[in-house]
Design a protein around this motif. Structure first.
Motif, PDB file in Angstrom:
ATOM      1  N   THR A 192       0.848  -1.180   0.000  1.00  0.00           N
ATOM      2  CA  THR A 192       0.000   0.000   0.000  1.00  0.00           C
ATOM      3  C   THR A 192       0.882   1.229   0.000  1.00  0.00           C
ATOM      4  N   GLN A 193       0.655   2.107  -0.944  1.00  0.00           N
ATOM      5  CA  GLN A 193       1.429   3.340  -1.031  1.00  0.00           C
ATOM      6  C   GLN A 193       0.495   4.462  -1.457  1.00  0.00           C
ATOM      7  N   PRO A 194       0.887   5.707  -1.191  1.00  0.00           N
ATOM      8  CA  PRO A 194       0.012   6.827  -1.563  1.00  0.00           C
ATOM      9  C   PRO A 194      -0.202   6.868  -3.067  1.00  0.00           C
ATOM     10  N   ILE A 195      -1.383   7.282  -3.453  1.00  0.00           N
ATOM     11  CA  ILE A 195      -1.717   7.352  -4.878  1.00  0.00           C
ATOM     12  C   ILE A 195      -0.896   8.428  -5.568  1.00  0.00           C
ATOM     13  N   SER A 196      -0.721   9.556  -4.890  1.00  0.00           N
ATOM     14  CA  SER A 196       0.005  10.656  -5.515  1.00  0.00           C
ATOM     15  C   SER A 196       0.726  11.497  -4.469  1.00  0.00           C
ATOM     16  N   MET A 197       1.752  12.197  -4.944  1.00  0.00           N
ATOM     17  CA  MET A 197       2.503  13.130  -4.105  1.00  0.00           C
ATOM     18  C   MET A 197       2.959  14.296  -4.961  1.00  0.00           C
ATOM     19  N   ASP A 198       3.102  15.437  -4.327  1.00  0.00           N
ATOM     20  CA  ASP A 198       3.624  16.616  -5.013  1.00  0.00           C
ATOM     21  C   ASP A 198       4.862  17.104  -4.279  1.00  0.00           C
ATOM     22  N   SER A 199       5.805  17.613  -5.048  1.00  0.00           N
ATOM     23  CA  SER A 199       7.011  18.163  -4.453  1.00  0.00           C
ATOM     24  C   SER A 199       7.532  19.279  -5.349  1.00  0.00           C
ATOM     25  N   TYR A 200       8.596  19.923  -4.876  1.00  0.00           N
ATOM     26  CA  TYR A 200       9.212  20.989  -5.647  1.00  0.00           C
ATOM     27  C   TYR A 200      10.673  20.652  -5.907  1.00  0.00           C
ATOM     28  N   GLU A 201      11.193  21.217  -6.928  1.00  0.00           N
ATOM     29  CA  GLU A 201      12.588  20.975  -7.287  1.00  0.00           C
ATOM     30  C   GLU A 201      13.505  21.248  -6.106  1.00  0.00           C
TER      31      GLU A 201
END
Lengths: 115, 112
Positions: free
Chosen positions: B5-14
């Protein structure tokens, strides 16, 4: 070294026709695998060759699918006759060892569209 | 077969560090944990594999606690080109043979 090569990259065929996908593994890799992702689904295992022998074909969906690996080099996956639900991306992978300790190398896939 | 089980999505920045955690509560004694990366129109690409503690290579680090019921993929200083789907897989060894079981993966988006 050259990677895993798959041909064609795209194929559009009509329902009922036959299509043959080809995979050239990395030279010297005895283990060759076929996977596929149908629309909206996860990548699923189809089968595993060790040289020219089928080690595990438990993932093959039905008898319309035939995989071969003559001489233990390249492999072909034939779909005959193709059905609409066969549309998806078919990936081939190869590895030095069956356990994939050093990881599997995947090809870029063949996108099959059955219309 | 151990399910992940892992998160469906993630956001990050450079430039940020990204940690993607995967749960595998039913991992078996012989199972290894493997991570793959997939870009659009390409096949999955092997990133890293481990059994316990910490593994590091030129691309990422993999942290595995003692109970092995989870693992964390760490990507240092991500760039836009790290935008991809990341899969956590737990390998089932059968006679030395490892059949990859893919889940839905984590879709990482790196923003400028």
């Amino acid at each position: 070294e050259a990677g895993v090569t798959q041909f064609p990259s795209h194929s559009v065929i009509e329902k009922g026709q036959t299509v043959t996908l080809r995979c050239d593994p990395i030279s010297g890799h005895d283990n060759l695998y076929w996977y596929r992702r149908v629309m909206g689904k996860e990548i699923k295992f189809l089968l595993h060759f060790v040289k020219e022998s089928k080690q595990d074909e438990s993932g093959m969906p039905n008898n319309r699918f035939l995989a071969e690996r003559t001489g233990g080099t390249y492999s072909t996956l034939k779909v005959q006759p193709a059905e609409l639900e066969d549309s998806g991306v078919y990936f081939c992978a190869s590895s030095q060892d069956p356990g994939g300790v050093y990881g599997y190398t995947f090809g870029s896939g063949t996108r099959l569209t059955v219309v | 077969l151990a399910k992940t089980t892992q998160p469906i999505s993630m956001d990050s920045y450079e430039g940020q560090e990204v940690n993607i955690t995967c749960s595998h509560n039913n991992i078996a004694t012989n199972d290894y944990i493997t991570w793959y990366q997939q870009f659009p129109s390409q096949g999955p690409r092997f990133i890293i594999q481990g059994y316990k503690t910490k593994v590091t290579n030129e691309v990422a680090s993999l942290f595995i606690p003692a109970d092995r019921k989870s693992s964390t993929l760490s990507l240092p200083r991500v760039s836009l080109s790290d935008t991809a789907v990341y899969y956590c897989l737990v390998g089932v060894f059968s006679g030395g043979y490892n059949k990859l079981i893919f889940g839905a993966g984590t879709r990482l988006a790196v923003h400028p």
